[in-house]
Structure formats: C-alpha cells, structure tokens
Write a protein that holds these residues in place. Structure first.
Motif, PDB file in Angstrom:
ATOM      1  N   GLY A 283       0.809  -1.205   0.000  1.00 24.02           N
ATOM      2  CA  GLY A 283       0.000   0.000   0.000  1.00 24.02           C
ATOM      3  C   GLY A 283       0.846   1.260   0.000  1.00 24.02           C
ATOM      4  N   PRO A 284       0.257   2.376   0.379  1.00 25.90           N
ATOM      5  CA  PRO A 284       0.941   3.665   0.311  1.00 25.90           C
ATOM      6  C   PRO A 284       1.801   3.983   1.527  1.00 25.90           C
ATOM      7  CG  PRO A 284      -1.311   3.999   1.005  1.00 25.90           C
ATOM      8  CD  PRO A 284      -1.173   2.523   0.742  1.00 25.90           C
ATOM      9  N   GLY A 285       1.880   3.075   2.500  1.00 24.43           N
ATOM     10  CA  GLY A 285       2.569   3.356   3.751  1.00 24.43           C
ATOM     11  C   GLY A 285       1.584   3.797   4.818  1.00 24.43           C
ATOM     12  N   SER A 286       2.099   4.188   5.953  1.00 22.36           N
ATOM     13  CA  SER A 286       1.227   4.587   7.058  1.00 22.36           C
ATOM     14  C   SER A 286       1.687   5.915   7.622  1.00 22.36           C
ATOM     15  CB  SER A 286       1.245   3.530   8.165  1.00 22.36           C
ATOM     16  OG  SER A 286       2.463   3.595   8.905  1.00 22.36           O
ATOM     17  N   GLY A 287       0.877   6.450   8.516  1.00 25.10           N
ATOM     18  CA  GLY A 287       1.321   7.541   9.354  1.00 25.10           C
ATOM     19  C   GLY A 287       2.025   6.938  10.562  1.00 25.10           C
ATOM     20  N   PRO A 288       2.189   7.692  11.630  1.00 20.99           N
ATOM     21  CA  PRO A 288       2.770   7.134  12.844  1.00 20.99           C
ATOM     22  C   PRO A 288       1.954   5.941  13.351  1.00 20.99           C
ATOM     23  CG  PRO A 288       2.782   9.521  12.947  1.00 20.99           C
ATOM     24  CD  PRO A 288       1.982   9.155  11.731  1.00 20.99           C
ATOM     25  N   VAL A 289       2.645   4.985  13.942  1.00 22.62           N
ATOM     26  CA  VAL A 289       2.011   3.787  14.488  1.00 22.62           C
ATOM     27  C   VAL A 289       2.615   3.541  15.865  1.00 22.62           C
ATOM     28  CG1 VAL A 289       1.574   1.317  14.181  1.00 22.62           C
ATOM     29  CG2 VAL A 289       1.765   2.797  12.168  1.00 22.62           C
ATOM     30  N   ALA A 290       1.774   3.215  16.840  1.00 24.09           N
ATOM     31  CA  ALA A 290       2.243   2.978  18.200  1.00 24.09           C
ATOM     32  C   ALA A 290       1.644   1.693  18.748  1.00 24.09           C
ATOM     33  CB  ALA A 290       1.870   4.153  19.109  1.00 24.09           C
TER      34      ALA A 290
ATOM     35  N   PRO B 176       6.602   9.711  14.871  1.00 23.45           N
ATOM     36  CA  PRO B 176       6.484  10.952  14.082  1.00 23.45           C
ATOM     37  C   PRO B 176       7.857  11.585  13.878  1.00 23.45           C
ATOM     38  CG  PRO B 176       4.921  10.907  15.916  1.00 23.45           C
ATOM     39  CD  PRO B 176       5.870   9.784  16.134  1.00 23.45           C
ATOM     40  N   ASP B 177       8.157  11.970  12.642  1.00 23.77           N
ATOM     41  CA  ASP B 177       9.477  12.538  12.380  1.00 23.77           C
ATOM     42  C   ASP B 177       9.441  13.788  11.515  1.00 23.77           C
ATOM     43  OD1 ASP B 177       8.745  11.370  10.036  1.00 23.77           O
ATOM     44  OD2 ASP B 177      10.569  10.182   9.764  1.00 23.77           O
ATOM     45  N   VAL B 178       8.224  14.241  11.126  1.00 26.43           N
ATOM     46  CA  VAL B 178       8.112  15.471  10.336  1.00 26.43           C
ATOM     47  C   VAL B 178       6.968  16.321  10.892  1.00 26.43           C
ATOM     48  CG1 VAL B 178       9.047  14.474   8.208  1.00 26.43           C
ATOM     49  CG2 VAL B 178       6.591  14.362   8.648  1.00 26.43           C
ATOM     50  N   ARG B 179       6.956  17.593  10.532  1.00 26.70           N
ATOM     51  CA  ARG B 179       5.968  18.526  11.067  1.00 26.70           C
ATOM     52  C   ARG B 179       4.575  18.284  10.486  1.00 26.70           C
ATOM     53  NH1 ARG B 179       2.642  20.840  12.953  1.00 26.70           N
ATOM     54  NH2 ARG B 179       2.537  22.833  14.057  1.00 26.70           N
ATOM     55  N   HIS B 180       4.508  17.788   9.261  1.00 28.16           N
ATOM     56  CA  HIS B 180       3.217  17.528   8.633  1.00 28.16           C
ATOM     57  C   HIS B 180       3.233  16.125   8.026  1.00 28.16           C
ATOM     58  CE1 HIS B 180       1.955  21.693   9.165  1.00 28.16           C
ATOM     59  NE2 HIS B 180       3.117  22.074   8.663  1.00 28.16           N
ATOM     60  N   PRO B 181       3.122  15.081   8.845  1.00 31.72           N
ATOM     61  CA  PRO B 181       3.189  13.723   8.311  1.00 31.72           C
ATOM     62  C   PRO B 181       1.987  13.400   7.429  1.00 31.72           C
ATOM     63  CG  PRO B 181       2.484  13.673  10.593  1.00 31.72           C
ATOM     64  CD  PRO B 181       2.872  15.099  10.299  1.00 31.72           C
ATOM     65  N   TRP B 182       2.208  12.549   6.438  1.00 33.02           N
ATOM     66  CA  TRP B 182       1.100  12.040   5.649  1.00 33.02           C
ATOM     67  C   TRP B 182       0.317  11.065   6.519  1.00 33.02           C
ATOM     68  CZ3 TRP B 182      -0.264   7.032   4.177  1.00 33.02           C
ATOM     69  CH2 TRP B 182      -1.338   6.960   3.271  1.00 33.02           C
ATOM     70  N   LEU B 183      -1.014  11.205   6.499  1.00 33.31           N
ATOM     71  CA  LEU B 183      -1.875  10.338   7.306  1.00 33.31           C
ATOM     72  C   LEU B 183      -2.887   9.656   6.400  1.00 33.31           C
ATOM     73  CD1 LEU B 183      -2.612  12.794  10.266  1.00 33.31           C
ATOM     74  CD2 LEU B 183      -0.977  10.892  10.264  1.00 33.31           C
ATOM     75  N   PRO B 184      -3.045   8.344   6.513  1.00 34.67           N
ATOM     76  CA  PRO B 184      -4.037   7.651   5.689  1.00 34.67           C
ATOM     77  C   PRO B 184      -5.444   8.045   6.087  1.00 34.67           C
ATOM     78  CG  PRO B 184      -3.134   6.160   7.334  1.00 34.67           C
ATOM     79  CD  PRO B 184      -2.332   7.421   7.420  1.00 34.67           C
ATOM     80  N   GLY B 185      -6.336   8.071   5.092  1.00 37.59           N
ATOM     81  CA  GLY B 185      -7.737   8.389   5.334  1.00 37.59           C
ATOM     82  C   GLY B 185      -8.582   7.135   5.443  1.00 37.59           C
ATOM     83  N   PRO B 186      -9.896   7.280   5.535  1.00 44.32           N
ATOM     84  CA  PRO B 186     -10.780   6.131   5.757  1.00 44.32           C
ATOM     85  C   PRO B 186     -10.745   5.107   4.624  1.00 44.32           C
ATOM     86  CG  PRO B 186     -12.049   8.118   5.282  1.00 44.32           C
ATOM     87  CD  PRO B 186     -10.640   8.556   5.511  1.00 44.32           C
ATOM     88  N   ASP B 187     -10.615   5.557   3.382  1.00 42.40           N
ATOM     89  CA  ASP B 187     -10.584   4.611   2.266  1.00 42.40           C
ATOM     90  C   ASP B 187      -9.353   3.711   2.340  1.00 42.40           C
ATOM     91  OD1 ASP B 187     -12.928   5.648   1.295  1.00 42.40           O
ATOM     92  OD2 ASP B 187     -11.944   7.015  -0.109  1.00 42.40           O
ATOM     93  N   VAL B 188      -8.199   4.305   2.679  1.00 46.88           N
ATOM     94  CA  VAL B 188      -6.976   3.514   2.791  1.00 46.88           C
ATOM     95  C   VAL B 188      -7.069   2.559   3.977  1.00 46.88           C
ATOM     96  CG1 VAL B 188      -4.487   3.633   3.175  1.00 46.88           C
ATOM     97  CG2 VAL B 188      -5.586   5.284   1.664  1.00 46.88           C
ATOM     98  N   LEU B 189      -7.642   3.031   5.090  1.00 49.90           N
ATOM     99  CA  LEU B 189      -7.786   2.149   6.255  1.00 49.90           C
ATOM    100  C   LEU B 189      -8.750   1.014   5.961  1.00 49.90           C
ATOM    101  CD1 LEU B 189      -6.512   2.240   9.138  1.00 49.90           C
ATOM    102  CD2 LEU B 189      -6.067   4.218   7.682  1.00 49.90           C
ATOM    103  N   LEU B 190      -9.817   1.286   5.214  1.00 50.54           N
ATOM    104  CA  LEU B 190     -10.725   0.211   4.812  1.00 50.54           C
ATOM    105  C   LEU B 190      -9.976  -0.831   3.998  1.00 50.54           C
ATOM    106  CD1 LEU B 190     -13.577  -1.022   4.439  1.00 50.54           C
ATOM    107  CD2 LEU B 190     -13.811   0.446   2.411  1.00 50.54           C
TER     108      LEU B 190
END
Length: 210
Positions: free
Chosen positions: A79-86, A167-181
């Motif tokens: 897929g396109p990758g993720s945002g931060p994950v914990a 998190p390593d950048v000021r404006h990280p890319w975050l997946p939306g609902p379609d990507v999470l689905l």
C-alpha cells in the motif's frame, strides 16, 4: 521484543523509528490546545507517556495487536505506507487523517469482509488517546541496581506504550478512511488464509480515487 506483540518486520520497507524528532514533537503538540505546555512536559519528562485529543491533528484507529500489525504490514508492503504507528497496552494505534474515525465504521458496514474484522476502537473528535513517550525508557538492566522497576515502567511489559513508526516530520502524511478500509480488508483476508486474500485484490488507487 516481548511475545505479546508480533515481531516487527526486518525490512527497509517498514520503518521502525522509535524516537520522535523535534519536528514530530511539534506535530504531536499541535493536537493539544496548549502546545507549549506539552513541550514543557516532554522537556521535563521525556520518558513519560502523555494524553492528546483526537480530531484536529489526527484521529486514531485502535486495533487488536495481531490485526493491527497485519494492517500496518499491508500498508507498507503493498500500500501507500502509514502515518505514525504505536503500540499501547497490547493494541496497535494507527494515526490517521481527521475524520477517519467517523467514516471508517460506515465504510466497514458495507464491506463483505466486515465480519472478519475484529472490533476496532475509532478515536475522533471528542476523544483522547495516550501517546508513547518521545524516547523509550532505559532497559531495566541499565537502571541503578536495587532500585527496582515498577511494572508500568518496564520496557518489556505489555502495558508500556512505544512507537513502532514514530512521528518525524511537522506535517506527516496520514491515511484516510478509504486507505484504512483497504488495509482492514487485506488484513482480514490474510488472516483467513492465502486463497481468500488472492481471490479478490483491490488496488489502493481504486479505493482512494475520487
């Protein structure tokens, strides 16, 4: 890594940064109505978890450990990758675009694989989540002999919060609902076996188009 959480993939395709950068801390603090107070807290207690509200800088999808791990694996492998994950108390927290917590349950309700998806906790506007410390605690072996290690400070304990993708950048890319689905469906198929997963594959671009 403790045995309560599946092993982190040893591949360059899956980042495993455990430390939050200054830019990442700025992004986390932006979720708070008082970002300066968050920076002060982190400066004095960098190894302590903190609580931040959802709905402005991010939403959080909270999944059981194994399923959440598979979602993250799919996001990075195909897929396109993720945002931060914990990881927190035996569960996986996927940081997503604001609004995802509200829309994802509705999308899942229309998905034929929804029954194979374990219950997800969707934290959005009005909710708050515990985020891991900016820096991991020192291992128990490095502490002062005889001092003891409280259960909630042992880095090997399941209750400890830690970053899997920090998190390593000021404006990280975050997946939306379609990507999470898409990630939920792929994870559900992978847990059902290789045949169901290969039977119907929907590229991320189809789910995210429009």
């Amino acid at each position: 890594m403790s045995d309560w959480l599946p092993e982190t993939p040893r591949t360059l395709a899956f980042p495993t940064a455990a430390y939050v950068t200054l830019a990442g801390a700025d992004w986390l603090a932006s979720a708070s109505p008082h970002p300066d107070e968050m920076h002060t807290l982190w400066a004095t207690r960098p190894s302590a978890p903190s609580v931040l509200p959802c709905g402005t800088a991010f939403d959080v999808i909270n999944a059981p450990a194994l399923f959440g791990r598979r979602m993250a694996d799919r996001l990075w492998s195909t897929g396109p990758g993720s945002g931060p994950v914990a990881a927190h108390r035996g569960r996986i927290l996927l940081f997503t675009a604001p609004g995802t917590a509200q829309r994802l349950p509705a999308l899942l309700a229309w998905e034929e694989w929804a029954t194979a998806v374990p219950p997800l906790l969707c934290h959005g506007s009005g909710d708050a989540v515990t985020v891991p410390p900016l820096h991991p605690r020192r291992p128990a072996a490095d502490r002062t002999p005889g001092a003891g290690v409280p259960a909630d400070e042992d880095p090997a304990a399941p209750s400890v919060s830690r970053w899997l993708v920090a998190p390593d950048v000021r404006h990280p890319w975050l997946p939306g609902p379609d990507v999470l689905l898409w990630a939920c469906v792929r994870a559900a198929r992978s847990m059902a076996g290789p045949a169901p997963e290969a039977a119907a594959q929907h590229p991320v671009s189809l789910l995210t188009a429009g």
